[in-house]
Design an enzyme around this catalytic site. Structure first.
Site, short mmCIF file in Angstrom:
data_model
loop_
_atom_site.label_atom_id
_atom_site.label_comp_id
_atom_site.label_asym_id
_atom_site.label_seq_id
_atom_site.Cartn_x
_atom_site.Cartn_y
_atom_site.Cartn_z
N ALA A 12 -3.43 -3.51 5.52
CA ALA A 12 -3.78 -4.76 5.29
C ALA A 12 -4.16 -5.13 3.79
O ALA A 12 -4.66 -5.76 3.13
CB ALA A 12 -5.34 -5.13 5.80
N ASP A 13 -3.47 -4.25 2.86
CA ASP A 13 -3.58 -4.32 1.47
C ASP A 13 -2.28 -3.84 0.91
O ASP A 13 -2.27 -3.14 -0.18
CB ASP A 13 -4.65 -3.47 0.99
CG ASP A 13 -5.27 -3.81 -0.44
OD1 ASP A 13 -5.06 -5.18 -0.87
OD2 ASP A 13 -5.96 -2.80 -1.08
N LEU A 14 -1.24 -4.69 0.97
CA LEU A 14 0.17 -4.46 0.64
C LEU A 14 0.39 -5.26 -0.73
O LEU A 14 1.59 -6.02 -0.49
CB LEU A 14 1.12 -4.59 1.95
CG LEU A 14 1.19 -3.75 3.06
CD1 LEU A 14 1.96 -4.31 4.12
CD2 LEU A 14 1.50 -2.28 2.78
N ASN A 30 0.21 -0.94 -4.69
CA ASN A 30 0.20 -0.03 -3.58
C ASN A 30 1.49 0.54 -3.05
O ASN A 30 1.56 1.32 -2.04
CB ASN A 30 -0.71 -0.62 -2.49
CG ASN A 30 -2.26 -0.50 -2.76
OD1 ASN A 30 -2.66 0.11 -3.71
ND2 ASN A 30 -3.02 -1.25 -2.07
#
Length: 231
Positions: A125-127, A131
């Site tokens: 959930a942090d693309l 990252n």
């Protein structure tokens, strides 16, 4: 977080602001932030993602070696930030090889997201670009994307996952009314007329958007990507 909660509570004395439900949003943000700061959670998420993508030729996640609530020791990834391959300047010229590389990376990224959403029901959930690192497979000239920082991940209940897939496929097929109906399923506080009007609005919105070249290209690109044409 306590200061933010106090500030929101102060704002909610204003009648119109109260309807924005800012309090629950702050509570949700607090829960997400607290969960992300727990290194054990990130280690578990990495293990699950590594299992889901085991054997994938183009996507991988660093291996966690040791974790506590405050410490995470994981595999070091030597790669190039994906921002290096991105540009906002549409006038910038690229060689054929550069364009081909960018297209391959784009399809790999799309395939990773589709696999998480449609197949695995476990989504990083942090693309954001920070990252994502671009590497090559050891001893090969095969591009890979390493995905880092798995502190936040989302998994739906099986019934909700099936509903989400139905909604997404309805949008892709330009079935707006069906998508709206699926969104309203289970909502007992809505009248039949309200549901119908909502579904008609979604249907009209999808009809307008479906005619746009960008949407048509995205739909074609989606099915092309799921066919793994970059392999």
């Amino acid at each position: 977080m306590d200061l933010l909660k106090w500030f929101v509570s102060s704002l909610e004395v204003i009648p119109r602001v109260k309807y924005l439900s800012l309090g629950p949003l702050v509570d949700e943000f607090r829960a997400l932030l607290t969960e992300q700061l727990d290194m054990n959670t990130e280690a578990l998420n990495l293990k699950k993602l590594r299992e889901d993508f085991q054997g994938h030729k183009h996507v991988f996640f660093p291996e966690p070696f040791y974790s506590t609530s405050d410490i995470l020791i994981e595999q070091f990834i030597d790669g190039i930030p994906i921002r290096t391959f991105m540009t906002r300047d549409t006038k910038e010229k690229h060689t054929e090889a550069e364009t081909d590389q960018r297209l391959k990376l784009s399809k790999i990224g799309m395939d990773a997201v589709f696999s998480m959403v449609f197949m695995n029901n476990f989504v990083h959930a942090d693309l954001h670009p920070g990252n994502l690192l671009v590497t090559t497979a050891p001893g090969e000239d095969r591009p890979q994307i390493a995905i880092l920082d798995a502190g936040m991940a989302v998994q739906l209940e099986p019934t909700n996952h099936v509903k989400l897939l139905g909604i997404l496929m309805a949008f892709v097929k330009s079935e707006g009314y069906k998508a709206g109906k699926l969104m309203c399923d289970g909502q007992t506080n809505l009248s039949t007329e309200a549901v119908h009007l909502f579904c008609k609005d979604i249907e009209e919105l999808v009809k307008v958007r479906f005619k746009l070249p960008k949407f048509l290209n995205f739909t074609s690109y989606t099915f092309d990507t799921r066919g793994n044409t970059y392999l």
